[in-house]
Structures are given as C-alpha cells and as structure tokens.
Design a protein around this motif. Structure first.
Motif, PDB file in Angstrom:
ATOM      1  N   VAL A   8       0.859  -1.181   0.000  1.00  0.00           N
ATOM      2  CA  VAL A   8       0.000   0.000   0.000  1.00  0.00           C
ATOM      3  C   VAL A   8       0.895   1.230   0.000  1.00  0.00           C
ATOM      4  O   VAL A   8       1.833   1.321   0.791  1.00  0.00           O
ATOM      5  CB  VAL A   8      -0.915   0.011   1.251  1.00  0.00           C
ATOM      6  N   SER A   9       0.602   2.173  -0.901  1.00  0.00           N
ATOM      7  CA  SER A   9       1.449   3.346  -1.029  1.00  0.00           C
ATOM      8  C   SER A   9       0.601   4.594  -1.256  1.00  0.00           C
ATOM      9  O   SER A   9      -0.434   4.540  -1.918  1.00  0.00           O
ATOM     10  CB  SER A   9       2.422   3.159  -2.194  1.00  0.00           C
ATOM     11  N   LYS A  10       1.054   5.719  -0.682  1.00  0.00           N
ATOM     12  CA  LYS A  10       0.435   7.021  -0.911  1.00  0.00           C
ATOM     13  C   LYS A  10       1.547   8.031  -1.138  1.00  0.00           C
ATOM     14  O   LYS A  10       2.642   7.891  -0.590  1.00  0.00           O
ATOM     15  CB  LYS A  10      -0.385   7.471   0.303  1.00  0.00           C
ATOM     16  N   GLN A  11       1.220   9.039  -1.932  1.00  0.00           N
ATOM     17  CA  GLN A  11       2.206  10.093  -2.151  1.00  0.00           C
ATOM     18  C   GLN A  11       1.538  11.453  -2.113  1.00  0.00           C
ATOM     19  O   GLN A  11       0.342  11.579  -2.341  1.00  0.00           O
ATOM     20  CB  GLN A  11       2.944   9.895  -3.465  1.00  0.00           C
ATOM     21  N   VAL A 118      -0.335  13.010   6.183  1.00  0.00           N
ATOM     22  CA  VAL A 118      -1.308  12.955   5.080  1.00  0.00           C
ATOM     23  C   VAL A 118      -1.132  11.661   4.273  1.00  0.00           C
ATOM     24  O   VAL A 118      -2.101  11.126   3.734  1.00  0.00           O
ATOM     25  CB  VAL A 118      -1.154  14.198   4.165  1.00  0.00           C
ATOM     26  N   CYS A 119       0.076  11.158   4.210  1.00  0.00           N
ATOM     27  CA  CYS A 119       0.381   9.950   3.435  1.00  0.00           C
ATOM     28  C   CYS A 119       0.299   8.675   4.277  1.00  0.00           C
ATOM     29  O   CYS A 119       0.921   7.676   3.937  1.00  0.00           O
ATOM     30  CB  CYS A 119       1.763  10.060   2.822  1.00  0.00           C
ATOM     31  N   GLN A 120      -0.436   8.702   5.342  1.00  0.00           N
ATOM     32  CA  GLN A 120      -0.491   7.565   6.268  1.00  0.00           C
ATOM     33  C   GLN A 120      -1.002   6.291   5.590  1.00  0.00           C
ATOM     34  O   GLN A 120      -2.088   6.287   5.028  1.00  0.00           O
ATOM     35  CB  GLN A 120      -1.386   7.906   7.454  1.00  0.00           C
ATOM     36  N   VAL A 121      -0.193   5.244   5.637  1.00  0.00           N
ATOM     37  CA  VAL A 121      -0.571   3.932   5.075  1.00  0.00           C
ATOM     38  C   VAL A 121      -0.487   2.821   6.132  1.00  0.00           C
ATOM     39  O   VAL A 121      -0.686   1.669   5.829  1.00  0.00           O
ATOM     40  CB  VAL A 121       0.333   3.553   3.862  1.00  0.00           C
ATOM     41  N   TRP A 122      -0.176   3.166   7.349  1.00  0.00           N
ATOM     42  CA  TRP A 122      -0.009   2.180   8.406  1.00  0.00           C
ATOM     43  C   TRP A 122      -1.259   2.066   9.236  1.00  0.00           C
ATOM     44  O   TRP A 122      -2.167   2.776   9.183  1.00  0.00           O
ATOM     45  CB  TRP A 122       1.188   2.512   9.300  1.00  0.00           C
TER      46      TRP A 122
END
Length: 122
Positions: A8-11, A118-122
């Motif tokens: 899972v990834s966010k940018q 803002v990029c929280q993926v955990w």
C-alpha cells in the motif's frame, strides 16, 4: 478471499516552507518506507529499528543506522524526530527513511511531519 494489495502506497507533493517537496509512504509487511525529497532523489537512507528494553517503557527505543549517505549526528536526530511517530502508530514496525531536504531545522521538521501524516498507510 479478499483482494487486499500486498503493498500500500500514498504520495503527496506540497510546497513546504517555500520548497517543492514530495513525500511517498509505502507499507510492507514488516517495514514502512518513507521517502521525503526536495531534490527528486532518495538522498540519505536511514534505517530505524524499534529496540527492546529500556528504562522508560513509555518512550520508544529506536536504533538508527545510516545505510547510504553521510553518517552525521544531525541525520540520526532528524530522522528519529521525523518518523518516530510512524513506527509507534504502525505497531512498532521498522521504518526505512530516504531523506533529501535542504533544511534540517525544527520548523522544517514540523512541516514535514504534517505532510507525512497525510500519506499515512499504516
């Protein structure tokens, strides 16, 4: 069977204190990768591993190790302060931080933490 992605990834791209900045957070099974760059490259790569033991159980014990780039004391301090909350919120998972920023001040640190959240993926 649930079709859950393996990674899972966010940018997020944002101007931080007047400098264009890109942040990418990726969650793997045992690690969280956080890339923070103002130069379009990975820069210094720091491993932050949760430690065992310690006198004060309320404070996380993170061991930092520079894997790539200059191994300076300021890098260790900045890395710990920047992503310690990521490790804690992710259940004390290890964090791999790639850092390429122009300024390593407290103001910069606080602004970068907000973008990482803002990029929280955990």
């Amino acid at each position: 069977m649930e079709n859950k992605p393996l990674v899972v990834s966010k940018q997020k791209a944002e101007v931080v204190r007047g400098v264009p900045t890109q942040v990418v957070c990726t969650a793997f099974s045992s690690h969280i990768l956080v890339v923070v760059t103002q130069f379009g490259k990975m820069g210094t790569v720091v491993s932050l591993e949760p430690g065992r033991g310690g006198g004060d159980l309320s404070q996380p014990l993170l061991t930092t190790r520079v894997l790539l780039g200059p191994d300076e004391p300021l890098i260790h301090v900045f890395a710990k302060n920047l992503v310690a909350f990521v490790s804690q919120e992710a259940g004390n998972r290890a964090v791999l931080l790639a850092l390429a920023v122009k300024d390593k001040s407290m103001e910069e640190l606080k602004a970068l933490k907000d973008v990482i959240r803002v990029c929280q993926v955990w």
